[in-house]
Enzyme design. Structure first.
Site, PDB file in Angstrom:
ATOM      1  N   HIS A  69       0.844  -1.204   0.000  1.00 26.17           N
ATOM      2  CA  HIS A  69       0.000   0.000   0.000  1.00 26.17           C
ATOM      3  C   HIS A  69       0.870   1.242   0.000  1.00 26.17           C
ATOM      4  CE1 HIS A  69       1.166  -0.583   4.202  1.00 26.17           C
ATOM      5  NE2 HIS A  69       1.101   0.748   4.272  1.00 26.17           N
ATOM      6  N   HIS A 148       5.149   6.526  -1.480  1.00 29.06           N
ATOM      7  CA  HIS A 148       5.909   5.313  -1.787  1.00 29.06           C
ATOM      8  C   HIS A 148       5.133   4.083  -1.336  1.00 29.06           C
ATOM      9  CE1 HIS A 148       6.501   5.861   2.472  1.00 29.06           C
ATOM     10  NE2 HIS A 148       6.754   4.559   2.528  1.00 29.06           N
TER      11      HIS A 148
HETATM   12  P1  A2P Z   1       5.139   2.991   5.190  1.00 28.14           P
HETATM   13  O1  A2P Z   1       4.041   3.887   4.761  1.00 28.14           O
HETATM   14  O2  A2P Z   1       6.484   3.477   4.826  1.00 28.14           O
HETATM   15  O3  A2P Z   1       4.978   1.589   4.727  1.00 28.14           O
HETATM   16  P2  A2P Z   1       3.467   0.174  11.406  1.00 28.14           P
HETATM   17  O4  A2P Z   1       3.258  -1.240  10.921  1.00 28.14           O
HETATM   18  O5  A2P Z   1       4.896   0.509  11.731  1.00 28.14           O
HETATM   19  O6  A2P Z   1       2.517   0.572  12.473  1.00 28.14           O
HETATM   20  O7  A2P Z   1       3.128   1.099  10.164  1.00 28.14           O
HETATM   21  C1  A2P Z   1       1.921   0.989   9.490  1.00 28.14           C
HETATM   22  C2  A2P Z   1       2.004   1.805   8.209  1.00 28.14           C
HETATM   23  O8  A2P Z   1       2.062   3.198   8.504  1.00 28.14           O
HETATM   24  C3  A2P Z   1       3.225   1.501   7.387  1.00 28.14           C
HETATM   25  O9  A2P Z   1       2.801   1.461   6.060  1.00 28.14           O
HETATM   26  C4  A2P Z   1       4.191   2.618   7.711  1.00 28.14           C
HETATM   27  O10 A2P Z   1       5.171   2.967   6.820  1.00 28.14           O
HETATM   28  C5  A2P Z   1       3.263   3.767   8.033  1.00 28.14           C
HETATM   29  N1  A2P Z   1       3.833   4.599   9.093  1.00 28.14           N
HETATM   30  C6  A2P Z   1       4.205   4.193  10.325  1.00 28.14           C
HETATM   31  N2  A2P Z   1       4.616   5.233  11.073  1.00 28.14           N
HETATM   32  C7  A2P Z   1       4.523   6.334  10.283  1.00 28.14           C
HETATM   33  C8  A2P Z   1       4.807   7.721  10.471  1.00 28.14           C
HETATM   34  N3  A2P Z   1       5.272   8.199  11.628  1.00 28.14           N
HETATM   35  N4  A2P Z   1       4.596   8.558   9.434  1.00 28.14           N
HETATM   36  C9  A2P Z   1       4.129   8.103   8.274  1.00 28.14           C
HETATM   37  N5  A2P Z   1       3.830   6.807   8.034  1.00 28.14           N
HETATM   38  C10 A2P Z   1       4.024   5.928   9.014  1.00 28.14           C
END
Ligand code: A2P
Length: 217
Positions: A69, A148
């Site tokens: 995603h 991304h």
């Molecule tokens: P990404 O969008 O790069 O894949 P997690 O499993 O760590 O809780 O993260 C869930 C999703 O949210 C993942 O897709 C992750 O990264 C994104 N994510 C986690 N923390 C943040 C943040 N502080 N800012 C933006 N996106 C985040």
């Protein structure tokens, strides 16, 4: 109260259609397989291994992280700054559950993460939070630069790192670093930006249907 907090998701984002997920994963795997055989990569192996002589199998090095995603807003069930405002944006409400075509324009690899850059359209930018780039300290990069898909993370690395790695590469480009053009591969041109940062600009962007929705976990 607890119920109110639960009404906001872990994150909002575009979720790639499952048939395309396989295609993206395969393309990324092919790229990793080729990358770690290149002499130019071996020359900089120390970025990944900490030791010059050690070999690395990039396919094993990265761990996949669930369904593919493109996160728009990380809400952390309402605990993240701006989560409620984002959820209440008219565009978010209007487009919730709608289908989009995402354009994956590049693949990038660092010692921490592997991901695909997403080039957003004007319409898709309506769903992009105004502060996503600022949050990462890259205020001068255009809106949507951080967009991304995380494809994998090295051991002990959280997926949030993928967007930060992408922004780092884009900031270098903006500062005028051309990077070192390594070679024209079948998939596109491969550039090295130092410190283990590799970018493959895809000759043909990967077009993927994706649904704008949210994930509760
Ligand atoms: P990404 O969008 O790069 O894949 P997690 O499993 O760590 O809780 O993260 C869930 C999703 O949210 C993942 O897709 C992750 O990264 C994104 N994510 C986690 N923390 C943040 C943040 N502080 N800012 C933006 N996106 C985040």
């Amino acid at each position: 109260g607890q119920l109110e907090e639960m009404s906001l998701p872990l994150y909002f984002g575009w979720f790639l259609l499952s048939s395309i997920q396989d295609k993206v994963r395969c393309t990324a795997m092919d790229f990793l397989k080729t990358l770690d055989t290149l002499e130019a990569f071996k020359k900089h192996l120390i970025d990944f291994t900490g030791k010059a002589e050690k070999e690395v199998d990039l396919e094993q090095y990265f761990e996949a992280k669930g369904t593919l995603h493109c996160t728009t807003k990380f809400c952390d069930y309402g605990k993240a700054e701006g989560a409620k405002d984002y959820a209440e944006k008219p565009a978010v409400k209007d487009f919730y559950g709608s289908a989009f075509e995402l354009s994956l324009s590049a693949l990038f690899v660092t010692p921490r993460t592997v991901g695909a850059r997403v080039s957003l359209t004007e319409e898709q930018l309506l769903l992009w939070p105004a502060d996503a780039e600022k949050e990462a300290g890259s205020a001068s990069l255009p809106l949507g630069s951080r967009a991304h898909v995380t494809l994998g993370c090295a051991e002990g690395v959280e997926p949030v790192q993928t967007g930060l790695d992408l922004l780092e590469i884009l900031a270098l480009q903006q500062e005028g670093h051309q990077g070192e053009l390594i070679e024209e591969m079948e998939l596109g041109s491969l550039t090295y930006y130092g410190e283990g940062r590799w970018l493959l600009s895809l000759r043909e962007p990967i077009c993927s249907s994706a649904c704008f929705s949210s994930f509760y976990g």
